[in-house]
Design a protein around this motif. Structure first.
Motif, short mmCIF file in Angstrom:
data_model
loop_
_atom_site.label_atom_id
_atom_site.label_comp_id
_atom_site.label_asym_id
_atom_site.label_seq_id
_atom_site.Cartn_x
_atom_site.Cartn_y
_atom_site.Cartn_z
N THR A 432 23.31 -92.82 25.09
CA THR A 432 24.69 -93.26 25.35
C THR A 432 25.64 -92.80 24.25
O THR A 432 26.78 -92.42 24.52
CB THR A 432 24.73 -94.80 25.47
N GLU A 484 27.05 -85.58 32.40
CA GLU A 484 27.85 -86.14 33.51
C GLU A 484 27.36 -87.54 33.87
O GLU A 484 28.17 -88.44 34.11
CB GLU A 484 27.77 -85.27 34.78
N ARG A 486 25.74 -89.63 31.91
CA ARG A 486 26.06 -90.52 30.80
C ARG A 486 27.51 -91.00 30.90
O ARG A 486 27.80 -92.18 30.81
CB ARG A 486 25.85 -89.75 29.48
N ASP A 487 28.42 -90.06 31.15
CA ASP A 487 29.83 -90.44 31.13
C ASP A 487 30.23 -91.22 32.39
O ASP A 487 31.07 -92.11 32.34
CB ASP A 487 30.70 -89.19 30.93
N TYR A 490 29.15 -94.72 31.79
CA TYR A 490 30.01 -95.39 30.81
C TYR A 490 31.34 -95.78 31.45
O TYR A 490 31.87 -96.86 31.18
CB TYR A 490 30.23 -94.46 29.60
N ARG A 491 31.86 -94.92 32.31
CA ARG A 491 33.11 -95.28 33.00
C ARG A 491 32.90 -96.53 33.86
O ARG A 491 33.75 -97.42 33.94
CB ARG A 491 33.62 -94.12 33.86
#
Ligand SMILES: Nc1ncnc2c1ncn2[C@@H]1O[C@H](COP(=O)(O)OP(=O)(O)O)[C@@H](O)[C@H]1O
Ligand SMILES: O=P(O)(O)OC[C@H](O)CO
Length: 506
Positions: A432, A484, A486-487, A490-491
């Protein structure tokens, strides 16, 4: 560590934490030779309240210290110095005449003073408080807890004004008890968490003391973290022992992790999670809602850190185990997370006692999003462990945004605390944060840090440049996530956090 020291130069450490007390004896090479631990009950008298019985804390301190000495086969005369690390902010007030507390200790997690904080905020004191203390107006810190006790315990304010009472964080209370009331002192790291200390000068701030209406006679003397705090009464541990090192547990862990250079970071995952970035002798201010705090003080010189405080890390795992009864042991959560359905995206925002940095919302409510008919305890366990990684990413992002040298800051990230035992959680953290995470071989870094301060002052342990050579890696977790994914995840976390925050119109 240095061959010239006699073998009897041991150091005893008391680590008085939120859920348990530990005592560890270290030898003159800083190797642990014996350890004892006792858990104690948490008292949840009302929603949002968390208390500890001071007599229970004291009993666990004496019990573990005696047990550790006995297991080591050592007497008080073999101990060169005693070090204390403690849960920070937790507030006690006691009678000077008897040493008896007038109320249970109000624990750092306790939110009962939210309305006092609202008033301070409304009256426009946030800037002054941030400027002087490096902190934010939040029930987390000791100041409003002292005001609450003075106002709510019958007769307390009048008695405080007559000089009959003493305030302390857990370190001060233990020093008072250990020295039989001879020393009323607090170390600079603990003082920096009270909302009353000017961290630029390391002294009590008269304006803040007045603002919170706290009689000056209540306050302990602020001392160096490595220095003299008196001697224990001989009858307590079988002989007098000099108390020579004291630090709040998170600062002690920073020292125990040998994060002596500016730019180094340690993250401790116990009940809460506390990420500290060493900023050296420079007091840095965060533009992203992190705290500035004293990392340690020696020979009157203060070192500082930026801190991100997560209120629930292991606490969320404990909730799965003790609150919901979904697992029998904390360690089971890693196995469940491993087996969770990758297609499900569940989020747990563990705002059980509000949210700390960078949100500082004491009324935020915990929530779970993304539940489907197919959700099982596996996905819930995974979401719980992931919440620690996501919260840390929130804080690391704030640290990097505050930093003039973000590349240096991305070089050392060391973890410890009970939850760092979870390989699954540490791998998720590395993924992360997209950076390597280092776990040390010796994970009792809090005790190590307080022991180091005490042994350094006693002349048993060497200067930091030599001490840091003994830090050993257990395991490095390398980031290994698809960017991609991971993000996107997180979003999703950020969306869930928005739902947990108190709406602006409330
Ligand atoms: N293997 C594990 N996986 C997940 N959480 C764990 C694991 N082992 C311990 N924990 C959590 O770590 C916490 C205890 O850590 P500790 O550092 O002793 O806390 P504290 O100092 O706050 O009392 C508990 O909340 C426990 O649930
Ligand atoms: O006792 P811990 O490890 O949960 O640490 C608590 C912190 O010091 C609170 O600020």
């Amino acid at each position: 560590m240095t061959a010239s020291h006699p073998a009897h130069a041991h150091v005893l450490v008391i680590d008085q934490g939120t859920t348990s007390t530990r005592a560890i004896v270290f030898d003159h090479h800083m190797h642990p030779v014996a350890q004892a631990q006792e858990e104690f009950p948490q008292i949840y008298a009302q929603p949002g309240w968390v208390e500890h019985n001071p007599e229970t804390l004291w009993a666990t301190v004496l019990g573990t210290a005696r047990a550790a000495l006995q297991k080591a086969g050592l007497a008080a005369s073999d101990i060169a110095a005693l070090g204390i690390a403690n849960q920070r902010e937790t507030t006690l007030i006691w009678e000077r005449s008897s040493g008896r507390p007038i109320h249970n200790a109000i624990v750092w997690q306790d939110r009962r003073t939210a309305s006092i904080c609202d008033r301070l905020e409304r009256d426009g004191h946030a800037e002054l408080i941030a400027e002087r203390t490096g902190l934010r107006i939040d029930p987390y810190f000791s100041g409003t807890k002292i005001s609450w006790m003075l106002d709510q315990v019958p007769g307390a304010r009048a008695r405080a004004e007559r000089g009959e009472l003493a305030f302390g964080t857990v370190d001060s209370f233990l020093i008072w008890r250990l020295t039989g009331g001879r020393v009323h002192a607090i170390d600079a790291t603990n003082a920096s968490r009270t909302l009353l200390c000017d961290i630029r000068s390391g002294t009590w701030d008269p304006d803040l003391v007045r603002l919170l209406d706290i009689p000056v006679s209540l306050l302990p003397e602020i001392r160096d973290s490595a220095g003299s705090f008196g001697e224990t009464l001989p009858e307590l541990l079988g002989g007098a022992i000099a108390i020579r090192g004291v630090a709040g547990d998170q600062q002690a862990a920073l020292i125990g992790q040998c994060c002596f250079s500016p730019g180094t970071i340690k993250a401790t995952y116990g009940t809460g999670g506390f990420i500290l970035l060493n900023t050296g002798t420079e007091l840095k201010r965060s533009k992203h809602r992190l705290l500035s705090t004293i990392a340690w003080q020696r020979n009157g010189v203060r070192h500082y850190a930026l801190e991100g405080s997560i209120f629930s890390a292991g606490a969320a795992v404990q909730w799965l185990r003790d609150g919901l009864g979904l697992v029998e042991s904390s360690a089971e959560t890693g196995r469940l997370a491993e087996a969770a359905d990758p297609a499900q995206t569940l989020y747990l925002v563990p705002a059980f006692t509000g949210l700390g940095a960078p949100h500082w919302d004491s009324r935020a409510q915990a929530l779970i999003t993304g539940i489907t008919r197919g959700t099982t305890k596996k996905e819930l366990a995974r979401a719980t462990l992931e919440s620690v990684g996501f919260q840390t990413r929130d804080l690391l992002a704030a640290m990097l945004a505050d930093d003039d040298e973000p590349d240096r800051t991305r070089s050392v990230f060391r973890v410890d605390g009970g939850m760092s035992a979870s390989n699954w959680t540490m791998q998720f953290l590395a993924d992360t944060l997209d950076m390597p995470i280092d776990r040390p071989a010796f994970r009792e870094t809090t005790a190590m840090g307080a022991g180091y301060l005490a042994g350094l002052d006693a002349g048993v342990y060497p200067e930091p440049e030599i001490f840091e050579r003994q830090w050993k890696l257990d395991r490095r977790f390398m980031p290994n996530a698809v960017p991609e994914d991971r993000d996107r995840r997180y979003r999703g976390w950020q969306r869930a956090v928005k739902l947990a925050l108190t709406p602006q119109d409330e």
